[in-house]
Design a protein around this motif. Sequence first.
Motif, PDB file in Angstrom:
ATOM      1  N   THR A 174      -5.487  26.260  17.296  1.00 26.21           N
ATOM      2  CA  THR A 174      -5.366  26.799  15.948  1.00 26.21           C
ATOM      3  C   THR A 174      -4.431  25.924  15.127  1.00 26.21           C
ATOM      4  N   LEU A 175      -4.685  25.889  13.826  1.00 26.39           N
ATOM      5  CA  LEU A 175      -3.810  25.174  12.907  1.00 26.39           C
ATOM      6  C   LEU A 175      -2.801  26.154  12.323  1.00 26.39           C
ATOM      7  N   ARG A 176      -1.710  25.622  11.797  1.00 26.98           N
ATOM      8  CA  ARG A 176      -0.653  26.459  11.220  1.00 26.98           C
ATOM      9  C   ARG A 176      -0.608  26.210   9.720  1.00 26.98           C
ATOM     10  N   PRO A 177      -1.367  26.977   8.944  1.00 23.65           N
ATOM     11  CA  PRO A 177      -1.418  26.734   7.502  1.00 23.65           C
ATOM     12  C   PRO A 177      -0.103  27.098   6.813  1.00 23.65           C
ATOM     13  N   ILE A 178       0.126  26.477   5.684  1.00 22.30           N
ATOM     14  CA  ILE A 178       1.278  26.832   4.857  1.00 22.30           C
ATOM     15  C   ILE A 178       0.956  28.167   4.180  1.00 22.30           C
ATOM     16  N   PRO A 179       1.814  29.166   4.281  1.00 19.19           N
ATOM     17  CA  PRO A 179       1.510  30.462   3.667  1.00 19.19           C
ATOM     18  C   PRO A 179       1.479  30.373   2.141  1.00 19.19           C
ATOM     19  N   GLY A 180       0.804  31.335   1.529  1.00 21.67           N
ATOM     20  CA  GLY A 180       0.757  31.384   0.071  1.00 21.67           C
ATOM     21  C   GLY A 180      -0.189  30.358  -0.513  1.00 21.67           C
ATOM     22  N   ARG A 181      -0.002  30.070  -1.798  1.00 22.72           N
ATOM     23  CA  ARG A 181      -0.876  29.124  -2.498  1.00 22.72           C
ATOM     24  C   ARG A 181      -0.031  28.217  -3.375  1.00 22.72           C
ATOM     25  N   PRO A 182      -0.539  27.030  -3.693  1.00 26.46           N
ATOM     26  CA  PRO A 182       0.196  26.151  -4.613  1.00 26.46           C
ATOM     27  C   PRO A 182       0.306  26.800  -5.986  1.00 26.46           C
ATOM     28  N   PRO A 183       1.376  26.547  -6.715  1.00 29.95           N
ATOM     29  CA  PRO A 183       1.513  27.148  -8.049  1.00 29.95           C
ATOM     30  C   PRO A 183       0.531  26.550  -9.038  1.00 29.95           C
ATOM     31  N   SER A 184       0.098  27.350  -9.973  1.00 31.05           N
ATOM     32  CA  SER A 184      -0.754  26.855 -11.052  1.00 31.05           C
ATOM     33  C   SER A 184       0.132  26.415 -12.216  1.00 31.05           C
ATOM     34  N   LEU A 185      -0.504  25.849 -13.248  1.00 32.42           N
ATOM     35  CA  LEU A 185       0.262  25.394 -14.409  1.00 32.42           C
ATOM     36  C   LEU A 185       0.761  26.555 -15.257  1.00 32.42           C
ATOM     37  N   SER A 186       0.339  27.768 -14.929  1.00 28.55           N
ATOM     38  CA  SER A 186       0.857  28.942 -15.634  1.00 28.55           C
ATOM     39  C   SER A 186       2.091  29.525 -14.944  1.00 28.55           C
ATOM     40  N   VAL A 240       0.861  -1.176   0.000  1.00 29.96           N
ATOM     41  CA  VAL A 240       0.000   0.000   0.000  1.00 29.96           C
ATOM     42  C   VAL A 240       0.904   1.234   0.000  1.00 29.96           C
ATOM     43  N   VAL A 241       0.820   2.020  -1.044  1.00 28.92           N
ATOM     44  CA  VAL A 241       1.665   3.203  -1.203  1.00 28.92           C
ATOM     45  C   VAL A 241       0.779   4.437  -1.238  1.00 28.92           C
ATOM     46  N   GLY A 242       1.074   5.402  -0.385  1.00 22.26           N
ATOM     47  CA  GLY A 242       0.316   6.636  -0.337  1.00 22.26           C
ATOM     48  C   GLY A 242       0.896   7.692  -1.265  1.00 22.26           C
ATOM     49  N   LEU A 243       0.031   8.541  -1.792  1.00 19.33           N
ATOM     50  CA  LEU A 243       0.442   9.699  -2.591  1.00 19.33           C
ATOM     51  C   LEU A 243      -0.341  10.888  -2.067  1.00 19.33           C
ATOM     52  N   VAL A 244       0.354  11.845  -1.458  1.00 14.60           N
ATOM     53  CA  VAL A 244      -0.313  12.958  -0.795  1.00 14.60           C
ATOM     54  C   VAL A 244       0.182  14.283  -1.359  1.00 14.60           C
ATOM     55  N   GLY A 245      -0.602  15.323  -1.131  1.00 11.27           N
ATOM     56  CA  GLY A 245      -0.261  16.663  -1.585  1.00 11.27           C
ATOM     57  C   GLY A 245      -1.519  17.482  -1.752  1.00 11.27           C
ATOM     58  N   GLU A 246      -1.348  18.792  -1.914  1.00  9.45           N
ATOM     59  CA  GLU A 246      -2.488  19.680  -2.088  1.00  9.45           C
ATOM     60  C   GLU A 246      -3.141  19.460  -3.452  1.00  9.45           C
ATOM     61  N   SER A 247      -4.345  19.988  -3.612  1.00  5.96           N
ATOM     62  CA  SER A 247      -5.028  19.922  -4.898  1.00  5.96           C
ATOM     63  C   SER A 247      -4.176  20.579  -5.975  1.00  5.96           C
ATOM     64  N   GLY A 248      -4.138  19.953  -7.139  1.00  5.03           N
ATOM     65  CA  GLY A 248      -3.360  20.487  -8.244  1.00  5.03           C
ATOM     66  C   GLY A 248      -1.913  20.058  -8.261  1.00  5.03           C
ATOM     67  N   SER A 249      -1.522  19.174  -7.345  1.00  7.68           N
ATOM     68  CA  SER A 249      -0.116  18.765  -7.294  1.00  7.68           C
ATOM     69  C   SER A 249       0.227  17.697  -8.322  1.00  7.68           C
ATOM     70  N   GLY A 250      -0.778  17.062  -8.925  1.00  9.58           N
ATOM     71  CA  GLY A 250      -0.515  16.057  -9.955  1.00  9.58           C
ATOM     72  C   GLY A 250      -0.818  14.632  -9.531  1.00  9.58           C
ATOM     73  N   LYS A 251      -1.484  14.458  -8.388  1.00 10.75           N
ATOM     74  CA  LYS A 251      -1.722  13.112  -7.863  1.00 10.75           C
ATOM     75  C   LYS A 251      -2.614  12.287  -8.792  1.00 10.75           C
ATOM     76  N   SER A 252      -3.751  12.842  -9.198  1.00 11.51           N
ATOM     77  CA  SER A 252      -4.680  12.089 -10.043  1.00 11.51           C
ATOM     78  C   SER A 252      -4.064  11.787 -11.407  1.00 11.51           C
ATOM     79  N   THR A 253      -3.315  12.721 -11.958  1.00  9.47           N
ATOM     80  CA  THR A 253      -2.665  12.479 -13.245  1.00  9.47           C
ATOM     81  C   THR A 253      -1.655  11.354 -13.130  1.00  9.47           C
ATOM     82  N   THR A 254      -0.943  11.277 -12.004  1.00  9.41           N
ATOM     83  CA  THR A 254      -0.007  10.183 -11.772  1.00  9.41           C
ATOM     84  C   THR A 254      -0.728   8.846 -11.798  1.00  9.41           C
ATOM     85  N   ALA A 255      -1.885   8.768 -11.112  1.00 11.77           N
ATOM     86  CA  ALA A 255      -2.651   7.523 -11.092  1.00 11.77           C
ATOM     87  C   ALA A 255      -3.159   7.176 -12.483  1.00 11.77           C
ATOM     88  N   LYS A 256      -3.682   8.160 -13.195  1.00 14.05           N
ATOM     89  CA  LYS A 256      -4.244   7.896 -14.517  1.00 14.05           C
ATOM     90  C   LYS A 256      -3.185   7.450 -15.516  1.00 14.05           C
TER      91      LYS A 256
END
Length: 314
Positions: free
Chosen positions: A253-265, A32-48
């Motif tokens: 309180t939670l400690r969020p990662i600052p900023g936002r994930p990069p887009s494909l642009s 069982v291998v996990g693949l984690v990351g924020e939305s848009g990181s490429g996880k679903s494309t890796t599976a597909k």
Amino acid sequence: MLLTLDHLTVHLPDTARPVLDDVGLRIAPGEVVGLVGESGSGKSTTAKAALGLLPAGARTSGEVRVDDTDVLALTGEALRRHRASTVAMIHQDPRAALNPVRRIGDFLRERGADRARAAELLAAVGLSDPEHRLRQRPHELSGGMLQRVVIAGALAVRPRLLLADEATSALDVTTQAEILALLRTLRAEQDAGLLFITHDLHLAAAYCDRVYVMYAGRIAEERTAKALFTTPAHPYTRGLLSCSPTLGETSGTLRPIPGRPPSLSDTFPGCPFAPRCPDAEAPCETWRPEPLTLPDGGAAACRRTPVTATRSTP
């Protein structure tokens, strides 16, 4: 190895950077291998990619091999047989995978199961009165029951590799635990490999044997689940852990990662995480991350990885 991704790079039309960039990943039978990351990181494309199911116009380099079959070279009937017998995918939203006007039995028969086999599969995934379920339509079942139906459909082809793409994120905690236990049991019985995609790093650490952390289409870290959870090596992994709630959290309180994930642009000559990284230094802006092997056998793609690490082969 059951699944091998070597230096996989995927470019899509009209994007400034690859959606997958030099990705390396391994899954052994029964693992069982996990693949984690924020939305848009490429996880679903890796599976597909393991299904040869990439968007139209995608340009690829590198290798995707399942049981020594070169998936990227498959076309036509050979690709259809691969999807119908070797690899199966369990999607996040079961309602999107089912035709709302067709019966559950129709869905399973489309996957090659006759009526007796379809009833057997529904019983195997824990649904009561399987003969009755075969006659029902999706709107008559709850979300947890539908997820079991989708899992039954995936198992109908007796796959060697299961791809679970956020398969439990829409379920309540009790149903989620039942589905995870079911997947583990079925994986053990069939000696199938399982790629478990999730946003929840704590869940991946508890459920998986090994975990890959993905950011901006690249693998940031790969460790055993225990090592990743206790001694994360990449700043992004530490950020994901710090912004996830735990039972022992006392600060309120939670400690969020600052900023936002990069887009494909967005493009970056160096580390894609540098703009959000609390440990970033000037050289990080131009140093392209390469996976470095850690003393425990894992790998992290960070310039600040301990000097005892050596270059890793994906």
